[in-house]
Scaffold this motif. Sequence first.
Motif, PDB file in Angstrom:
ATOM      1  N   GLU A  60      15.132 -31.223  48.983  1.00  0.00           N
ATOM      2  CA  GLU A  60      13.796 -31.102  49.555  1.00  0.00           C
ATOM      3  C   GLU A  60      12.730 -31.558  48.564  1.00  0.00           C
ATOM      4  O   GLU A  60      11.745 -32.195  48.942  1.00  0.00           O
ATOM      5  N   ALA A  61      12.916 -31.223  47.289  1.00  0.00           N
ATOM      6  CA  ALA A  61      11.940 -31.605  46.272  1.00  0.00           C
ATOM      7  C   ALA A  61      11.910 -33.115  46.045  1.00  0.00           C
ATOM      8  O   ALA A  61      10.854 -33.693  45.771  1.00  0.00           O
ATOM      9  N   LEU A  62      13.066 -33.766  46.162  1.00  0.00           N
ATOM     10  CA  LEU A  62      13.151 -35.205  45.894  1.00  0.00           C
ATOM     11  C   LEU A  62      12.714 -36.058  47.082  1.00  0.00           C
ATOM     12  O   LEU A  62      12.292 -37.200  46.894  1.00  0.00           O
ATOM     13  N   ARG A  63      12.829 -35.510  48.286  1.00  0.00           N
ATOM     14  CA  ARG A  63      12.623 -36.322  49.489  1.00  0.00           C
ATOM     15  C   ARG A  63      11.288 -37.059  49.518  1.00  0.00           C
ATOM     16  O   ARG A  63      11.239 -38.234  49.886  1.00  0.00           O
ATOM     17  N   PRO A  64      10.147 -36.448  49.164  1.00  0.00           N
ATOM     18  CA  PRO A  64       8.884 -37.195  49.241  1.00  0.00           C
ATOM     19  C   PRO A  64       8.592 -38.070  48.027  1.00  0.00           C
ATOM     20  O   PRO A  64       7.578 -38.763  48.014  1.00  0.00           O
ATOM     21  N   LEU A  65       9.457 -38.065  47.020  1.00  0.00           N
ATOM     22  CA  LEU A  65       9.175 -38.782  45.784  1.00  0.00           C
ATOM     23  C   LEU A  65       9.627 -40.241  45.882  1.00  0.00           C
ATOM     24  O   LEU A  65      10.530 -40.579  46.650  1.00  0.00           O
ATOM     25  N   PRO A  66       9.024 -41.121  45.074  1.00  0.00           N
ATOM     26  CA  PRO A  66       9.397 -42.537  45.094  1.00  0.00           C
ATOM     27  C   PRO A  66      10.705 -42.801  44.361  1.00  0.00           C
ATOM     28  O   PRO A  66      10.757 -43.484  43.341  1.00  0.00           O
ATOM     29  N   LEU A  67      11.766 -42.231  44.908  1.00  0.00           N
ATOM     30  CA  LEU A  67      13.102 -42.364  44.344  1.00  0.00           C
ATOM     31  C   LEU A  67      14.092 -42.613  45.476  1.00  0.00           C
ATOM     32  O   LEU A  67      14.001 -41.976  46.534  1.00  0.00           O
ATOM     33  N   GLY A  68      15.041 -43.519  45.257  1.00  0.00           N
ATOM     34  CA  GLY A  68      16.145 -43.632  46.195  1.00  0.00           C
ATOM     35  C   GLY A  68      17.023 -42.399  46.059  1.00  0.00           C
ATOM     36  O   GLY A  68      17.233 -41.912  44.946  1.00  0.00           O
ATOM     37  N   PHE A  69      17.526 -41.884  47.152  1.00  0.00           N
ATOM     38  CA  PHE A  69      18.224 -40.601  47.111  1.00  0.00           C
ATOM     39  C   PHE A  69      19.520 -40.666  47.901  1.00  0.00           C
ATOM     40  O   PHE A  69      19.534 -41.059  49.065  1.00  0.00           O
ATOM     41  N   PRO A 112      16.249 -20.936  43.239  1.00  0.00           N
ATOM     42  CA  PRO A 112      16.584 -22.335  43.541  1.00  0.00           C
ATOM     43  C   PRO A 112      15.381 -23.268  43.600  1.00  0.00           C
ATOM     44  O   PRO A 112      15.430 -24.383  43.066  1.00  0.00           O
ATOM     45  N   ALA A 113      14.300 -22.831  44.229  1.00  0.00           N
ATOM     46  CA  ALA A 113      13.141 -23.712  44.363  1.00  0.00           C
ATOM     47  C   ALA A 113      12.513 -24.023  43.009  1.00  0.00           C
ATOM     48  O   ALA A 113      12.021 -25.138  42.782  1.00  0.00           O
ATOM     49  N   VAL A 114      12.546 -23.059  42.085  1.00  0.00           N
ATOM     50  CA  VAL A 114      11.975 -23.290  40.752  1.00  0.00           C
ATOM     51  C   VAL A 114      12.865 -24.232  39.954  1.00  0.00           C
ATOM     52  O   VAL A 114      12.376 -25.173  39.310  1.00  0.00           O
ATOM     53  N   ILE A 115      14.174 -24.002  39.993  1.00  0.00           N
ATOM     54  CA  ILE A 115      15.105 -24.915  39.308  1.00  0.00           C
ATOM     55  C   ILE A 115      14.950 -26.327  39.859  1.00  0.00           C
ATOM     56  O   ILE A 115      14.930 -27.315  39.111  1.00  0.00           O
ATOM     57  N   ALA A 116      14.807 -26.434  41.186  1.00  0.00           N
ATOM     58  CA  ALA A 116      14.660 -27.749  41.824  1.00  0.00           C
ATOM     59  C   ALA A 116      13.387 -28.440  41.360  1.00  0.00           C
ATOM     60  O   ALA A 116      13.389 -29.644  41.058  1.00  0.00           O
ATOM     61  N   ALA A 117      12.281 -27.690  41.301  1.00  0.00           N
ATOM     62  CA  ALA A 117      11.013 -28.283  40.870  1.00  0.00           C
ATOM     63  C   ALA A 117      11.092 -28.762  39.427  1.00  0.00           C
ATOM     64  O   ALA A 117      10.627 -29.863  39.094  1.00  0.00           O
ATOM     65  N   MET A 118      11.701 -27.949  38.555  1.00  0.00           N
ATOM     66  CA  MET A 118      11.827 -28.325  37.150  1.00  0.00           C
ATOM     67  C   MET A 118      12.733 -29.544  36.990  1.00  0.00           C
ATOM     68  O   MET A 118      12.467 -30.437  36.179  1.00  0.00           O
ATOM     69  N   THR A 119      13.799 -29.597  37.786  1.00  0.00           N
ATOM     70  CA  THR A 119      14.728 -30.725  37.705  1.00  0.00           C
ATOM     71  C   THR A 119      14.079 -31.995  38.238  1.00  0.00           C
ATOM     72  O   THR A 119      14.251 -33.082  37.673  1.00  0.00           O
ATOM     73  N   ALA A 120      13.320 -31.871  39.331  1.00  0.00           N
ATOM     74  CA  ALA A 120      12.619 -33.039  39.874  1.00  0.00           C
ATOM     75  C   ALA A 120      11.644 -33.601  38.846  1.00  0.00           C
ATOM     76  O   ALA A 120      11.550 -34.824  38.658  1.00  0.00           O
ATOM     77  N   ALA A 121      10.928 -32.724  38.152  1.00  0.00           N
ATOM     78  CA  ALA A 121      10.009 -33.179  37.107  1.00  0.00           C
ATOM     79  C   ALA A 121      10.767 -33.861  35.971  1.00  0.00           C
ATOM     80  O   ALA A 121      10.316 -34.881  35.427  1.00  0.00           O
ATOM     81  N   GLU A 122      11.919 -33.307  35.625  1.00  0.00           N
ATOM     82  CA  GLU A 122      12.756 -33.895  34.574  1.00  0.00           C
ATOM     83  C   GLU A 122      13.198 -35.302  34.971  1.00  0.00           C
ATOM     84  O   GLU A 122      13.158 -36.247  34.165  1.00  0.00           O
ATOM     85  N   LEU A 123      13.613 -35.469  36.221  1.00  0.00           N
ATOM     86  CA  LEU A 123      14.050 -36.777  36.708  1.00  0.00           C
ATOM     87  C   LEU A 123      12.901 -37.778  36.716  1.00  0.00           C
ATOM     88  O   LEU A 123      13.067 -38.938  36.306  1.00  0.00           O
ATOM     89  N   LEU A 124      11.740 -37.346  37.171  1.00  0.00           N
ATOM     90  CA  LEU A 124      10.587 -38.247  37.188  1.00  0.00           C
ATOM     91  C   LEU A 124      10.227 -38.707  35.786  1.00  0.00           C
ATOM     92  O   LEU A 124       9.882 -39.875  35.568  1.00  0.00           O
ATOM     93  N   SER A 125      10.298 -37.802  34.820  1.00  0.00           N
ATOM     94  CA  SER A 125       9.936 -38.160  33.445  1.00  0.00           C
ATOM     95  C   SER A 125      10.886 -39.195  32.862  1.00  0.00           C
ATOM     96  O   SER A 125      10.510 -39.973  31.987  1.00  0.00           O
ATOM     97  N   VAL A 126      12.128 -39.218  33.355  1.00  0.00           N
ATOM     98  CA  VAL A 126      13.119 -40.178  32.871  1.00  0.00           C
ATOM     99  C   VAL A 126      13.041 -41.490  33.653  1.00  0.00           C
ATOM    100  O   VAL A 126      13.117 -42.581  33.071  1.00  0.00           O
ATOM    101  N   LEU A 127      12.872 -41.402  34.956  1.00  0.00           N
ATOM    102  CA  LEU A 127      13.033 -42.559  35.822  1.00  0.00           C
ATOM    103  C   LEU A 127      11.762 -43.349  36.069  1.00  0.00           C
ATOM    104  O   LEU A 127      11.817 -44.532  36.409  1.00  0.00           O
ATOM    105  N   LEU A 128      10.626 -42.701  35.951  1.00  0.00           N
ATOM    106  CA  LEU A 128       9.367 -43.388  36.252  1.00  0.00           C
ATOM    107  C   LEU A 128       8.491 -43.486  35.017  1.00  0.00           C
ATOM    108  O   LEU A 128       8.418 -42.566  34.209  1.00  0.00           O
TER     109      LEU A 128
END
Length: 268
Positions: free
Chosen positions: A137-146, A246-262
């Motif tokens: 759910e956290a990744l779905r609106p982000l500019p990432l292929g999923f 779960p929602a907090v872990i997901a938010a932190m992980t999404a931020a981690e992914l964005l910092s690496v990928l974008l």
Amino acid sequence: MTPEDGLGPLATALVAAGRVAVLVTVREARGSTPRDAGTCMIVAGDEIFGTIGGGRLEWAAIEKAQGLLASGERNAIMSLPLGPALDQCCGGHVILALARLDKALAASLTREEEAARAGWPVVLLFGAGHVGIALAEALRPLPLGFRWYDERPDAPSPARRDAPLDAIEQAPSGAAIVVMTHDHKLDYGIAEAALLRPDFAYVGMIGSSTKKARFCRGFIANGHDPAALARLVCPIGAGPVKDKRPAVIAAMTAAELLSVLLTQAPLD
């Protein structure tokens, strides 16, 4: 083009329904501006879809678009120095292109969005448990292929049932791998396969320091180069926020992914 707004299909639907609407596009963005060149929004009467950054810039664009609809004009250009003209603190300069939506313009917008999406970095998520669902759910609106995988027959849609190791083998270079299945042994196998590919941008596994230590011992015992373990992120989403919901872990992980990928320009 910023297809995270997903305006192409909406534009096509509006035209098909006979709705009159104007596509507003940031043609040029110089200096400090709320959004980048290519950003779009649609003005359909009092309904606004997408955003070019909010504030007085957006209000001026909406007013101009509504005027365009009322007058029957098809196109307009707005050149706006944000500080002098609109008293916005950004201080940059934006040129907006306004065009009445028609079938051809909607189709062109859809093609541009699809082309932009094809270049997005890809995230492969393995696991559809509570955290997996929250991360999806956290990744779905982000500019990432999923791409989402879970072999269990009762896994929620749209998780795929593809074999995880096949998915790892077929994943594009530069992808991010996130491992959080229902089974530790399966997690280890997927993470091991991912680390054997040096071209992935990120390899993360949910867990604890104990789980990581156990995985590292097994990885070395299997004859693999210990240096590859430096690329393993475990636990994922770690940081100053110590919260296991779960929602907090997901938010932190999404931020981690964005910092690496974008790579993003800093905000002023």
